[in-house]
Design an enzyme around this catalytic site. Structure first.
Site, short mmCIF file in Angstrom:
data_model
loop_
_atom_site.label_atom_id
_atom_site.label_comp_id
_atom_site.label_asym_id
_atom_site.label_seq_id
_atom_site.Cartn_x
_atom_site.Cartn_y
_atom_site.Cartn_z
CE LYS A 108 28.68 35.91 34.75
NZ LYS A 108 29.40 36.92 33.97
N GLY A 169 28.72 44.43 28.61
CA GLY A 169 29.45 44.96 27.46
C GLY A 169 29.14 46.40 27.12
N GLY A 196 29.12 45.81 32.93
CA GLY A 196 28.79 47.22 32.77
C GLY A 196 29.94 48.17 32.98
CG ASN A 217 35.33 39.17 28.85
OD1 ASN A 217 36.30 39.58 28.22
ND2 ASN A 217 34.83 38.00 28.58
#
Lengths: 266, 65
Positions: A108, A169, A196, A217
């Site tokens: 990634k 986040g 997001g 996450n």
């Protein structure tokens, strides 16, 4: 009893694999590795991101490592380049990841441009993507919600394009659904919303827009109950996907009655 | 002799190899090693000598998004 079989979805096919889960999850910000393990299990995710960092010299030898808990035998490990602000450090990170994961080439790529928003630095991301692809990496690229750039990354050879929904986040949800939809419409590679998402409905909206998957996450790890949120996200991604496949009704300004107008007795 | 290990000065015996260093640090599991920005393949850990002043990075996978 209704025993009709619901039309089965095709799995997500890319990176040389087929994946039944369209939810990809990170492993950061958990309280401990046990919580990480439980949340990731509850999410049903098959692709799991990790970061590459210096080992702690003199650390407790008995402490289990992340890859012992999230084993490459059970999960497709997706190393990220989080924290990189230029192409060079991102490329170095990917090369280190490939070495430590025994030649694994799926990465990634994220090259950040601003500490406050963590928005991507697109020129640097382009440079890194081009070099990594030339070096036979399979690049999933984190980018902004710009349809032109998304197409550019696809043309460059990225195997998946991952526009942000909102800053990393932030939990703000899909700030620009029309752009995400345009990116999906134009795409010839999987499009995954990355970053997001705040709660389950955000993940469902991403999937209802036609995205092939969602990567998150903080929305899970930062919830009061991460394991329960992981389960909610699993269902939201599945629900959003089914709704997309089912085809939603168009929005109308006024009502259309659900019950027949004919046959009233009053 | 002195080297720079993960950004900090580190003292190691002369003629040590990467394998010796990892053994001394008791590091196991999946990791990758870079010397002066060159990745050292795992297969050469035992034979790769470390020289005074080498800048060595040892990394592993940790939690991240």
């Amino acid at each position: 009893m209704n025993t009709e079989v619901i039309k089965e979805d095709n799995p997500l096919s890319f990176a040389g694999g087929t994946f039944h889960s369209r939810l990809l999850v990170g492993t950061g910000k958990y309280r401990d590795l046990e919580e990480t393990r439980r949340a990731i299990e509850a999410s049903g995710a098959e692709i799991v991101t990790v970061a590459i960092r210096r080992t702690n010299i003199g650390q407790d030898k008995n402490e289990p490592s992340l890859l012992e808990v999230i084993s490459p035998d059970n999960y497709t490990i997706l190393p990220n380049t989080a924290g990189c602000y230029d192409a060079e450090s991102a490329i170095r990170t990917c090369q280190m990841a490939r070495e430590l994961l025994d030649g694994h080439t799926l990465v990634k790529l994220e090259v950040l441009g601003d500490e406050k928003t963590l928005f991507p630095d697109i020129p640097e991301t382009l440079v890194a993507a081009e070099k990594l692809i030339a070096d036979d990496f399979q690049v999933m690229v984190y980018t902004n919600d710009d349809p032109v750039m998304a197409k550019r990354f696809e043309e460059l050879g990225c195997i998946a394009v991952m526009p942000l929904a909102a800053p990393i986040g932030s939990g703000l949800g899909i700030r620009n659904p029309y752009n995400i939809r345009t990116i999906v419409e134009n795409a010839g590679v999987p499009i995954l919303v990355d970053a997001g998402v705040g709660t389950a409905s955000d993940a469902a909206i991403a999937m209802e827009l036609g995205c092939d998957g969602v990567l998150m996450n903080t929305a899970i790890a930062g919830a009061d109950d991460p394991v329960l949120m992981a389960s909610a996200m699993k269902k939201a991604v599945e629900a959003g996907r089914e709704a997309w496949l089912a085809g939603r009704i168009p929005r109308r300004a006024y009502a259309t009655a659900s019950s027949p107008i004919d046959g009233t007795f009053f | 002799m002195q080297i720079v290990l993960n950004g900090k000065p580190f003292e190691i015996k002369e003629n040590a190899t990467v394998g010796d260093l990892l053994q001394e640090l008791d590091l196991q599991g999946k990791l990758a090693v870079e010397i002066n920005r060159e990745i050292i393949p795992r297969s050469t850990f035992r034979s790769r000598p470390i020289r005074a002043g080498d800048e060595i990075e040892i990394v592993h996978a940790i939690g991240g998004g």
